[in-house]
Design an enzyme around this catalytic site. Structure first.
Site, PDB file in Angstrom:
ATOM      1  N   ASP A   1       0.819  -0.939  -0.060  1.00  0.00           N
ATOM      2  CA  ASP A   1       0.189   0.391  -0.124  1.00  0.00           C
ATOM      3  C   ASP A   1       0.612   1.935  -0.396  1.00  0.00           C
ATOM      4  O   ASP A   1       2.050   1.204  -0.002  1.00  0.00           O
ATOM      5  CB  ASP A   1      -1.007   0.180   1.160  1.00  0.00           C
ATOM      6  CG  ASP A   1      -0.107  -0.074   2.179  1.00  0.00           C
ATOM      7  OD1 ASP A   1       0.774  -0.540   2.306  1.00  0.00           O
ATOM      8  OD2 ASP A   1      -0.661  -0.970   3.581  1.00  0.00           O
TER       9      ASP A   1
ATOM     10  N   HIS B   1      -7.560  -4.778  10.157  1.00  0.00           N
ATOM     11  CA  HIS B   1      -6.845  -4.731   8.335  1.00  0.00           C
ATOM     12  C   HIS B   1      -5.908  -5.149   8.294  1.00  0.00           C
ATOM     13  O   HIS B   1      -4.587  -5.495   9.128  1.00  0.00           O
ATOM     14  CB  HIS B   1      -6.997  -3.128   8.773  1.00  0.00           C
ATOM     15  CG  HIS B   1      -5.758  -2.013   9.141  1.00  0.00           C
ATOM     16  ND1 HIS B   1      -6.479  -1.037   9.912  1.00  0.00           N
ATOM     17  CD2 HIS B   1      -5.244  -2.121   8.389  1.00  0.00           C
ATOM     18  CE1 HIS B   1      -5.137  -0.216  10.119  1.00  0.00           C
ATOM     19  NE2 HIS B   1      -3.947  -1.084   8.889  1.00  0.00           N
TER      20      HIS B   1
ATOM     21  N   GLU C   1      -9.403  -1.940   4.740  1.00  0.00           N
ATOM     22  CA  GLU C   1      -9.765  -1.652   6.353  1.00  0.00           C
ATOM     23  C   GLU C   1     -11.343  -2.127   6.702  1.00  0.00           C
ATOM     24  O   GLU C   1     -11.877  -3.005   5.498  1.00  0.00           O
ATOM     25  CB  GLU C   1     -10.498   0.243   6.488  1.00  0.00           C
ATOM     26  CG  GLU C   1      -9.376   1.303   6.649  1.00  0.00           C
ATOM     27  CD  GLU C   1      -9.125   1.255   8.107  1.00  0.00           C
ATOM     28  OE1 GLU C   1      -9.368   0.073   8.773  1.00  0.00           O
ATOM     29  OE2 GLU C   1      -8.562   2.098   7.984  1.00  0.00           O
TER      30      GLU C   1
HETATM   31  C1  GLP Z   1      -0.443   0.467   8.787  1.00  0.00           C
HETATM   32  C2  GLP Z   1       0.121  -0.094   7.166  1.00  0.00           C
HETATM   33  C3  GLP Z   1      -0.909  -1.698   7.616  1.00  0.00           C
HETATM   34  C4  GLP Z   1      -0.114  -2.911   8.911  1.00  0.00           C
HETATM   35  C5  GLP Z   1       0.223  -1.856   9.956  1.00  0.00           C
HETATM   36  C6  GLP Z   1       0.260  -1.744  11.331  1.00  0.00           C
HETATM   37  O1  GLP Z   1      -1.422   0.811   9.005  1.00  0.00           O
HETATM   38  N1  GLP Z   1      -1.005  -0.240   5.696  1.00  0.00           N
HETATM   39  O2  GLP Z   1      -0.028  -2.303   6.629  1.00  0.00           O
HETATM   40  O3  GLP Z   1       0.245  -3.811   9.030  1.00  0.00           O
HETATM   41  O4  GLP Z   1      -0.156   0.010   9.671  1.00  0.00           O
HETATM   42  O5  GLP Z   1       1.458  -1.476  11.601  1.00  0.00           O
HETATM   43  P1  GLP Z   1       2.225  -1.562  12.568  1.00  0.00           P
HETATM   44  O6  GLP Z   1       3.063  -2.766  11.982  1.00  0.00           O
HETATM   45  O7  GLP Z   1       2.750  -0.400  12.906  1.00  0.00           O
HETATM   46  O8  GLP Z   1       1.734  -1.943  13.672  1.00  0.00           O
END
Ligand code: GLP
Length: 241
Positions: free
Chosen positions: A66, A136, A141
């Site tokens: 993304d 998500h 979402e």
């Molecule tokens: C964002 C990304 C996701 C990721 C999520 C969790 O929303 N688009 O791909 O999994 O954050 O992030 P973190 O690993 O910092 O908890």
């Protein structure tokens, strides 16, 4: 779905070993990468393996999940910048082989072109995933159709608040993102999801033990023939295993 519980360091090592296995067998593998704080230890481990001469990314093609809409690749909060600084700049990956959804050109053609590029590369061999506190994956979402391909989503207030820690203020967090769809993710031959910390415990319970539902996008992994979910003790703490 295979659940593996380990320490964050142990998870990074085990996950890196899976990358090594794949690359030993298929040096020109197509790898799907993810952003967020969760994969950082794994990326450090992959860099170590590369520097030790144990793996090479020379012939690898990558597709990221993304990107924020409106951020140039050079913006220090863009996911392109994240990948360059945390992984790509430290390994022998050909910059021409890197694919990240564009946050600037989000035309229907560009979005459809992303799925097409994945198909032309032969499909993703292994897709890495983190998970949001609301379940998500990528930026899909809750409520995103399970059949979705690469598309633009409006981020929930909660996701923007959680990600605001990386920006100067909440107002600076983009409101939209371009993301692989749930079907795009599910098309990968192998899925590797990592969840760390207590804030992910509810999402992991719903993912592993709840019904398969768009309310928790990650629950769709239950339907994948080769999905591995790595959790630390805190993220696994609500499982009834
Ligand atoms: C964002 C990304 C996701 C990721 C999520 C969790 O929303 N688009 O791909 O999994 O954050 O992030 P973190 O690993 O910092 O908890």
């Amino acid at each position: 779905m295979k659940i593996i519980i380990d320490t964050p360091e142990g998870i990074a090592e085990q996950a890196a070993a899976i990358y090594k296995e794949i690359l030993d067998e298929k040096p020109n593998a197509v790898l799907g990468f993810a952003t967020g704080s969760t994969p950082l230890d794994l990326y450090a481990e992959l860099i170590n393996l590369y520097k030790a001469g144990e793996i090479s990314f020379k012939d690898v093609t990558t597709f990221n999940l993304d990107e924020y809409v409106g951020l140039e690749p050079t913006h220090d909060q863009s996911y392109r910048y994240f990948m360059d600084t945390n992984l790509f700049n430290h390994i022998d990956l050909d910059p021409e082989s890197v694919h990240i959804p564009s946050g600037i050109d989000t035309s229907a053609d560009a979005l459809a072109g992303y799925d097409q590029a994945i198909a032309e590369a032969g499909g993703v061999d292994m897709q890495l995933l983190g998970i949001g506190c609301n379940g998500h994956i990528g930026f899909n979402e809750p409520g995103t159709p399970l059949e979705s391909l690469t598309h633009v989503v409006e981020l929930t207030q909660n996701t923007r608040e959680v990600n605001a820690r990386f920006f100067d203020s909440l107002d600076d967090v983009p409101t939209h993102a371009a993301t692989m769809g749930i079907k795009t993710v599910m098309n990968a031959r192998k899925l590797l999801l990592i969840a760390l910390g207590e804030s992910k415990a509810d999402a992991i319970k719903a993912t592993v033990e709840g019904p398969v539902t768009a309310d928790c996008p990650a629950s769709v992994l239950q339907l994948h023939p080769d999905a591995i979910v790595f959790c630390d003790e805190a993220a696994a703490s609500k499982l009834s295993l």
